[in-house]
Design a protein around this motif. Structure first.
Motif, mmCIF file in Angstrom:
data_model
loop_
_atom_site.group_PDB
_atom_site.id
_atom_site.type_symbol
_atom_site.label_atom_id
_atom_site.label_comp_id
_atom_site.label_asym_id
_atom_site.label_seq_id
_atom_site.Cartn_x
_atom_site.Cartn_y
_atom_site.Cartn_z
ATOM 1 N N ASN A 175 -10.088 -2.346 -2.260
ATOM 2 C CA ASN A 175 -9.103 -2.693 -1.223
ATOM 3 C C ASN A 175 -9.524 -2.178 0.154
ATOM 4 O O ASN A 175 -9.221 -2.791 1.170
ATOM 5 C CB ASN A 175 -7.716 -2.138 -1.587
ATOM 6 C CG ASN A 175 -7.014 -2.995 -2.639
ATOM 7 O OD1 ASN A 175 -7.381 -4.157 -2.871
ATOM 8 N ND2 ASN A 175 -6.013 -2.426 -3.292
ATOM 9 N N CYS A 207 -5.972 -6.621 -11.922
ATOM 10 C CA CYS A 207 -5.582 -7.903 -11.320
ATOM 11 C C CYS A 207 -4.325 -7.768 -10.472
ATOM 12 O O CYS A 207 -4.162 -8.464 -9.477
ATOM 13 C CB CYS A 207 -5.374 -8.962 -12.402
ATOM 14 S SG CYS A 207 -6.915 -9.439 -13.221
ATOM 15 N N ARG A 208 -3.428 -6.873 -10.859
ATOM 16 C CA ARG A 208 -2.191 -6.700 -10.104
ATOM 17 C C ARG A 208 -2.453 -5.895 -8.828
ATOM 18 O O ARG A 208 -1.895 -6.193 -7.777
ATOM 19 C CB ARG A 208 -1.166 -5.971 -10.976
ATOM 20 C CG ARG A 208 0.279 -6.146 -10.560
ATOM 21 C CD ARG A 208 1.249 -5.605 -11.613
ATOM 22 N NE ARG A 208 0.985 -4.213 -11.945
ATOM 23 C CZ ARG A 208 0.596 -3.784 -13.151
ATOM 24 N NH1 ARG A 208 0.453 -4.635 -14.151
ATOM 25 N NH2 ARG A 208 0.378 -2.500 -13.358
ATOM 26 N N MET A 209 -3.329 -4.892 -8.902
ATOM 27 C CA MET A 209 -3.466 -3.952 -7.793
ATOM 28 C C MET A 209 -4.521 -4.353 -6.755
ATOM 29 O O MET A 209 -4.445 -3.935 -5.604
ATOM 30 C CB MET A 209 -3.790 -2.547 -8.323
ATOM 31 C CG MET A 209 -2.697 -1.943 -9.217
ATOM 32 S SD MET A 209 -1.044 -1.908 -8.452
ATOM 33 C CE MET A 209 -1.300 -0.630 -7.202
ATOM 34 N N VAL A 210 -5.531 -5.102 -7.155
ATOM 35 C CA VAL A 210 -6.539 -5.504 -6.166
ATOM 36 C C VAL A 210 -5.951 -6.618 -5.301
ATOM 37 O O VAL A 210 -5.458 -7.626 -5.811
ATOM 38 C CB VAL A 210 -7.847 -5.951 -6.844
ATOM 39 C CG1 VAL A 210 -8.771 -6.628 -5.842
ATOM 40 C CG2 VAL A 210 -8.545 -4.753 -7.464
ATOM 41 N N ASP A 211 -6.001 -6.413 -3.998
ATOM 42 C CA ASP A 211 -5.308 -7.294 -3.052
ATOM 43 C C ASP A 211 -6.242 -8.408 -2.558
ATOM 44 O O ASP A 211 -6.457 -8.566 -1.366
ATOM 45 C CB ASP A 211 -4.829 -6.433 -1.877
ATOM 46 C CG ASP A 211 -3.933 -7.205 -0.931
ATOM 47 O OD1 ASP A 211 -3.188 -8.067 -1.404
ATOM 48 O OD2 ASP A 211 -4.001 -6.923 0.285
ATOM 49 N N SER A 212 -6.816 -9.163 -3.487
ATOM 50 C CA SER A 212 -7.766 -10.201 -3.098
ATOM 51 C C SER A 212 -7.265 -11.572 -3.525
ATOM 52 O O SER A 212 -6.382 -11.688 -4.372
ATOM 53 C CB SER A 212 -9.128 -9.927 -3.739
ATOM 54 O OG SER A 212 -9.646 -8.702 -3.258
ATOM 55 N N GLY A 228 -8.859 -13.754 -5.202
ATOM 56 C CA GLY A 228 -9.222 -13.977 -6.596
ATOM 57 C C GLY A 228 -9.485 -12.662 -7.288
ATOM 58 O O GLY A 228 -10.197 -11.804 -6.747
ATOM 59 N N VAL A 229 -8.887 -12.446 -8.459
ATOM 60 C CA VAL A 229 -9.152 -11.240 -9.238
ATOM 61 C C VAL A 229 -9.478 -11.688 -10.652
ATOM 62 O O VAL A 229 -8.709 -12.414 -11.271
ATOM 63 C CB VAL A 229 -7.978 -10.238 -9.205
ATOM 64 C CG1 VAL A 229 -8.099 -9.331 -7.986
ATOM 65 C CG2 VAL A 229 -6.635 -10.942 -9.175
#
Lengths: 454, 454
Positions: free
Chosen positions: A355, A377-382, A384-385
């Protein structure tokens, strides 16, 4: 081909013409827009040799500039239309877009506000798009098909590196469209060098700018226009090897992410590794990367661990060519066969690194644990995860969108690969029988706000 | 109330704090966000008298500036929180937003790309919002509730006209939130005058700017930031009386559109009239407007026609106070009891006038013909197009959104009244088992691209 296909009118004229054409193209039936896509497909297929010859001229000029150190190797790769399968992919993209459902005029919300008073929301084309790109001549075909399918007018401004490819493709598309219901102003191809700044001033007529190029181009555009920008900026993608990463999956996903097409924005640039697998999973991944010609730049922990493993796990030659990473390596989009390795002690630390250093494009976790994957997948602010899949999947074609106008790292409107949906907006239609706002509210009637099925 | 509620940190600190808080608030369950809305509701209800007293101080200062000609009357109207029902509407808006479905984490797309390879799209909060507003102190409550419900962090920057109202509401909200799970940085209330320019530079941390004010503020912001702007600019709304407009509907819709709340952006500013009803429908509408204190500015055709009707249709006094319209009147947002009348000879001419002169906000047709209504709704390029209903319906509360962060005249992301949906974006999640992009494409595997039901 008599038509040059490109225009050299003043920017305000170009923009005004596009806006007027947008009213026509948005009112055409889907069938008329599909016929125009057929015409473009047939013409680009018929003139393939001419277009590749023009592209070869651009390539020769670009290679000379690279030799003089004035152009990057990755830009040359993006310019090349003769790469195996690239021209066919471009053509197939037009067919794929044609096959998609007509995105215009779909109902996306319907509410009964009161008796005889309804609210509907319908999809409509955004209006007029301005696309500015540096290399990648296939963008002209991608964007033209998406714009036509979605009922938008588009102004395409190419970069000087692709001058000949652009002129050739523009001529073919212009001639193809001249026999269709699409008004001539709906797809305008602009080549004069001075036009960018002037076009960016046309916020009265242009609704969205889509830059297709490096971060410098995107930042320049964002600083010089009041028109909304759909940013296709850096692709600083990471793949994280969790403590329970499976070796074969790690090798496949990281090698593909880095080497399948290193000049692409969805290539993996950073390898984040849990400290517990530095001596178990990482050496095999590094060996596979090195076998594919990748230079590996390690932080202190990973460098120490790799140098300490037996030669049977990582050869002494492999150890010898390891490099030490600098801080800058972790914020660099290499676009080349180079990868930076960062060690972390937990999934949370991996998320925080991504992040803070990533560009919000696409990031992957390799793990055997579903709960670790879901947390990542929930925490990465991109945009696409990914779980156990190469970052290279971030692509409109692979997602099933036919093709894409770009990959957005914006947080509004459209994010990730942008296909037809990202070129649409909506309008609200209220139908009444003389209803007034004063009838409702304090002391008056109450709204029903009932959902209407559609 | 010990807390001042407002902050005076440097802009970069404010923005960084907000971004960090955004990671926390987006991971809170919906129930925790709803409890925070209850706390805000209860506190604002309890401190109503204090807040209205603070608002009265702002009103006194504003009225002095109006007397000196330094502030517009319409701004004073927007500043006034004591207007009947306004405070209760503000409170009810919080309850309405709380009652809406949790917008976070909803699946909006799911595709099977291949065996063991899936693509899902989930709604996520945008991240960090910056809201800049001039008057309208109730915006603080509206935006805070929408931001919290949608899991976004928000920085609110008030204008100097609402200094005391802002400080009072900010103190109440800060104190209320301090007992909830919402991190302190998630809702920051900024009052220092210098901060706007500095905040607009924080594109590394802020994802969206929402200006709530006049066109000058919006243009200033668009020219001074790289952050996307959700434009709430002019509301130059028109109502068109078609050749078959019914008199009673015309009177109701136009009078409500103009007089229900003239300082609002959804008030009708232009009356477009088909030439065939200048002497039949228009006089009754003008008489009704004049009875409500509206000054009517007519183009040559409508002025001539109105002056020629018998006194029994429009009184001689009514005729005497008619004014001649200037060209500028048709591009002016009066925000006052003034309306401009434009004559056209066809529906197409009405559409062309509105598309050329309007602001794309909300426009209405009064007609008995469904086909005329549908053509108008299709061809007018505005966020809202209405048939026989007042333009004043353009409002988040009336649309059933609870409340709104503003009414967008942008053509991207969100258009018209913006509620929770406009504060959301999405992320794509790909789940595989070691899949690589190189497995697919020319000569390789084919994607399935099958829709997954959800």
């Amino acid at each position: 081909m008599a038509a040059t296909g490109t225009t050299d009118l003043p920017a305000a004229e170009i923009a005004k013409t596009a806006r007027n054409a947008s009213f026509t193209i948005k009112s055409l039936p889907g069938s008329a827009r599909d016929l125009a896509l057929d015409a473009i497909y047939d013409a680009l297929a018929a003139y393939k040799d001419d277009i590749l010859a023009a592209n070869a001229r651009d390539m020769r000029a670009a290679k000379e500039l690279v030799a003089e150190g004035k152009l990057s190797q990755s830009l040359v790769k993006r310019l090349d239309l003769s790469r195996a399968g690239k021209y066919e992919d471009m053509l197939q993209g037009i067919k794929d877009v044609r096959a998609l459902e007509d995105p215009v005029g779909k109902t996306t919300m319907a509410t009964k506000l009161d008796d005889d008073l309804t609210l509907h929301r319908y999809t409509t084309p955004i209006g007029t798009l301005l696309i500015i790109f540096e290399a990648r001549p296939e963008v002209i075909a991608n964007i033209s098909s998406l714009a036509i399918k979605s009922g938008n007018a588009a102004i395409l401004k190419g970069g000087k590196e692709s001058t000949h490819s652009f002129a050739a493709i523009a001529a073919v598309i212009s001639e193809a469209l001249s026999s269709t219901a699409i008004p001539p102003g709906a797809i305008q191809l602009v080549q004069s060098r001075e036009a960018v700044k002037d076009l960016l001033d046309q916020d009265a007529y242009i609704d969205l700018v889509i830059p297709r190029g490096g971060n410098d181009l995107v930042r320049y555009i964002k600083s010089n226009t009041k028109i909304p920008v759909m940013g296709h900026a850096d692709g600083l993608c990471a793949t994280y090897l969790h403590s329970d990463a499976e070796l074969s999956i790690a090798i496949d996903v990281v090698t593909d992410g880095k080497t399948d097409y290193p000049a692409a924005c969805n290539a993996t640039e950073t390898l984040v590794v849990h400290s517990s697998v530095l001596a178990t999973v990482l050496p095999g991944v590094v060996a596979a990367l090195q076998a594919n010609g990748v230079s590996v730049r390690c932080d202190a922990d990973s460098l120490g661990a790799l140098r300490a493993v037996p030669d049977s796990v990582l050869s002494s030659a492999g150890k010898a060519i390891l490099q030490a990473a600098t801080d800058e390596d972790f914020t660099t989009e290499f676009l080349d066969l180079v990868i930076a390795v960062k060690t972390v002690n937990s999934l949370q630390e991996a998320v925080a690194h991504i992040n803070a250093h990533g560009s919000g494009h696409t990031d992957c976790i390799v793990t055997s644990s579903e709960s670790a994957a879901e947390e990542f997948c929930r925490m990465v602010d991109s945009a696409g995860v990914y779980w156990n899949a190469s970052t290279r999947f971030a692509d409109g074609y692979r997602y099933g969108f036919g093709t894409e106008v770009g990959i957005s790292t914006n947080k509004v409107h459209a994010r990730g690969p942008v296909g037809l949906e990202g070129l649409m907006i909506y309008k609200y239609v209220v139908r009444g029988k003389g209803h007034t706002a004063a009838m409702y509210g304090s002391g008056g009637k109450k709204f029903l706000h009932e959902k209407i099925e559609f």
